[in-house]
Write an enzyme that holds these catalytic residues in place. Structure first.
Site, short mmCIF file in Angstrom:
data_model
loop_
_atom_site.label_atom_id
_atom_site.label_comp_id
_atom_site.label_asym_id
_atom_site.label_seq_id
_atom_site.Cartn_x
_atom_site.Cartn_y
_atom_site.Cartn_z
N CYS A 113 -6.55 6.25 -1.67
CA CYS A 113 -5.91 6.01 -2.22
C CYS A 113 -6.84 4.59 -3.24
O CYS A 113 -6.73 3.88 -4.47
CB CYS A 113 -4.76 5.16 -1.75
SG CYS A 113 -3.65 5.92 -0.84
N HIS A 253 -3.31 -1.52 -5.00
CA HIS A 253 -2.58 -0.14 -4.61
C HIS A 253 -0.94 -0.19 -4.64
O HIS A 253 -0.71 -1.15 -4.03
CB HIS A 253 -3.49 0.51 -3.83
CG HIS A 253 -2.70 1.88 -2.96
ND1 HIS A 253 -2.14 2.82 -4.16
CD2 HIS A 253 -2.65 1.63 -1.95
CE1 HIS A 253 -1.73 3.73 -3.44
NE2 HIS A 253 -1.85 3.20 -1.81
N ASN A 283 4.11 5.46 -3.57
CA ASN A 283 2.90 6.31 -3.56
C ASN A 283 1.91 7.07 -3.74
O ASN A 283 2.22 8.43 -3.09
CB ASN A 283 2.67 5.70 -1.75
CG ASN A 283 0.77 5.71 -1.33
OD1 ASN A 283 -0.26 5.78 -2.18
ND2 ASN A 283 0.53 5.28 -0.50
C1 LIG Z 1 5.61 2.62 7.33
C2 LIG Z 1 5.86 1.30 6.85
C3 LIG Z 1 6.68 1.99 6.33
C4 LIG Z 1 7.15 1.39 8.98
O1 LIG Z 1 7.11 0.45 8.85
P1 LIG Z 1 7.40 -0.37 9.91
O2 LIG Z 1 8.62 -1.98 9.62
O3 LIG Z 1 6.41 -0.77 10.13
O4 LIG Z 1 8.02 0.22 10.84
P2 LIG Z 1 7.91 0.81 12.08
O5 LIG Z 1 6.00 2.01 12.02
O6 LIG Z 1 7.29 0.16 13.32
O7 LIG Z 1 8.86 1.29 12.50
C5 LIG Z 1 10.35 0.73 13.13
C6 LIG Z 1 11.32 1.75 13.22
O8 LIG Z 1 11.69 2.16 12.75
C7 LIG Z 1 11.89 3.42 13.15
N1 LIG Z 1 11.70 4.41 11.57
C8 LIG Z 1 10.23 4.97 10.71
N2 LIG Z 1 10.69 5.43 10.15
C9 LIG Z 1 11.77 5.21 9.52
C10 LIG Z 1 12.26 5.84 7.87
N3 LIG Z 1 11.85 6.50 7.16
N4 LIG Z 1 14.25 4.94 8.88
C11 LIG Z 1 14.42 5.19 9.49
N5 LIG Z 1 14.09 4.31 10.22
C12 LIG Z 1 12.33 4.11 10.35
C13 LIG Z 1 11.05 3.61 13.72
O9 LIG Z 1 11.37 4.85 14.00
C14 LIG Z 1 10.81 2.09 14.16
O10 LIG Z 1 12.18 3.06 15.67
P3 LIG Z 1 11.85 2.54 17.21
O11 LIG Z 1 11.98 0.85 16.45
O12 LIG Z 1 13.35 2.56 17.83
O13 LIG Z 1 10.83 2.73 17.06
C15 LIG Z 1 5.29 -0.07 7.28
O14 LIG Z 1 4.23 0.63 8.40
C16 LIG Z 1 3.65 0.50 6.22
O15 LIG Z 1 4.40 0.92 5.93
N6 LIG Z 1 2.68 0.40 6.47
C17 LIG Z 1 1.61 0.85 6.04
C18 LIG Z 1 1.21 2.79 5.36
C19 LIG Z 1 0.92 2.86 3.81
O16 LIG Z 1 0.60 2.18 3.62
N7 LIG Z 1 0.37 4.37 3.71
C20 LIG Z 1 -0.57 4.55 2.91
C21 LIG Z 1 -2.10 4.30 2.77
S1 LIG Z 1 -2.00 3.81 1.24
#
Ligand SMILES: CC(C)(COP(=O)(O)OP(=O)(O)OC[C@H]1O[C@@H](n2cnc3c(N)ncnc32)[C@H](O)[C@@H]1OP(=O)(O)O)[C@@H](O)C(=O)NCCC(=O)NCCS
Length: 326
Positions: A113, A253, A283
């Site tokens: 990215c 980004h 993204n």
């Molecule tokens: C991926 C992201 C949106 C997840 O959000 P979060 O608040 O951290 O959520 P978590 O990973 O802690 O997951 C919370 C719960 O939601 C669930 N979950 C994950 N994806 C899900 C989805 N698409 N729909 C529903 N539930 C989902 C998980 O399984 C977890 O369930 P649990 O509590 O029963 O274990 C967030 O961490 C994020 O954006 N991180 C940065 C990623 C990024 O920018 N990547 C690109 C880099 S360039």
């Protein structure tokens, strides 16, 4: 040393839109979860006839037209991609031949990215030293080809898209004022594709175990992203003896709306000075910042003389920033 600026910009998006409602039919997720956790409503997906280079050529033609140049004027093409047409040769080679720029050098750059900002920084060095006059930098991703549509952690986030910028010598006071590029491989396992490279060549087993798809540790990445983007944003501002209050437009980004909001608050930049299209585009990795730039330039959001701050972070992990006067 000659300063560099962007002479022209362009983008190409696949027509097909994947909405949150579409994803609800594929994995256990909801529009509410995706919207509140990421800010994304829809993303694009390339058709089977489209490739990273075919969309890049479309975007590059627009950028060349805005720059008032033809492909024959290019001295160098840098294609930032982690979703190339093929492992070999470089996608930049297909772009070069497709555009009809026979005498110019072309290579790929893999910084995920942060790739477009890394590409701009490399282009700036070539222009500053006189090694090149006109450089095409492309941020091009067909991430849908590497997404596991049974993995709800990743399939809701990533989308396809391409954008390209033509850089050339700047006319004062416009041009790139400061850049930063960083990598920390200690976080390589936060966002990666396990198989298909020399560590784990493709086998029936790797395909069966779905190891050719993107794996992500989203929670850990979130914290690194906020910290690193704030840090590089401050560094480029310091280098140019400026402060967040001087910025006319901040383009972070488009990883996650909550990441962009957290960085904005830490920098104390008002919301109206931050550009976001993540709800419509998702993204798109290295294409995300130049797609925003293209929308801002063509939509009149960027005016001549504006101070633009761009900051990114991505797999590697990599992070970087560019501060420029338009
Ligand atoms: C991926 C992201 C949106 C997840 O959000 P979060 O608040 O951290 O959520 P978590 O990973 O802690 O997951 C919370 C719960 O939601 C669930 N979950 C994950 N994806 C899900 C989805 N698409 N729909 C529903 N539930 C989902 C998980 O399984 C977890 O369930 P649990 O509590 O029963 O274990 C967030 O961490 C994020 O954006 N991180 C940065 C990623 C990024 O920018 N990547 C690109 C880099 S360039």
């Amino acid at each position: 040393m000659t300063a560099a600026s962007i002479w022209g910009i362009g983008q190409a998006l696949p027509e097909r839109v994947i909405t949150n409602a579409d994803l609800e039919k594929m994995v256990s997720t909801s529009d509410e979860w995706i919207t509140t956790r990421t800010g994304i409503k829809e993303r694009r997906q390339a058709g089977p006839h489209q490739t990273t280079s075919s969309l890049s050529i479309q975007a590059a033609r627009q950028a060349l037209e805005m720059a008032g140049l033809t492909a024959k004027d290019l001295d160098l093409i840098i294609c930032s991609t982690i979703s190339p047409d093929m492992p070999l040769p470089a996608t930049a080679a297909f772009i070069q031949s497709g555009l009809g720029a026979p005498s110019c050098c072309a290579f790929d750059l893999a910084a995920a990215c942060s790739g477009f900002l890394f590409g701009m920084t490399v282009a700036e060095q070539f222009i500053a030293t006189g090694k090149a006059r006109h450089v095409l930098v492309v941020g091009a991703e067909l991430l849908s080809r590497y997404i596991d549509y049974s993995d709800r952690a990743t399939c809701v986030i990533f989308g396809d898209g391409v954008a390209a910028g033509v850089l050339g010598p700047a006319t004062a006071p416009s041009g790139i004022l400061a850049t930063e590029m960083h990598t920390d491989g200690a976080f390589a396992d936060h966002l990666y594709i396990p198989a298909g490279g020399t560590r784990k060549p493709a086998t029936c087993e790797t395909v069966k175990k779905r190891e050719h798809y993107i794996k992500m540790r989203g929670n850990e990445l979130f914290k690194v992203a906020v910290r690193s983007m704030e840090e590089v944003a401050r560094r480029v501002l310091e280098k140019a003896s400026m402060c967040p209050g001087d910025i006319d437009l901040f383009i972070p980004h488009q990883a996650n709306q909550r990441i962009a909001d957290a960085v904005r608050v830490r920098l104390n930049v008002p919301a109206e000075k931050v550009y976001s299209n993540i709800s419509r585009i998702g993204n798109t990795s290295s294409a995300s910042i130049p797609i925003c730039l293209d929308e801002c330039v063509r939509g009149g959001r960027i005016q001549k003389g504006d101070l633009i701050l761009m900051a990114s972070f991505g797999a590697g992990v990599t992070w970087g920033a560019v501060l420029m006067r338009w």
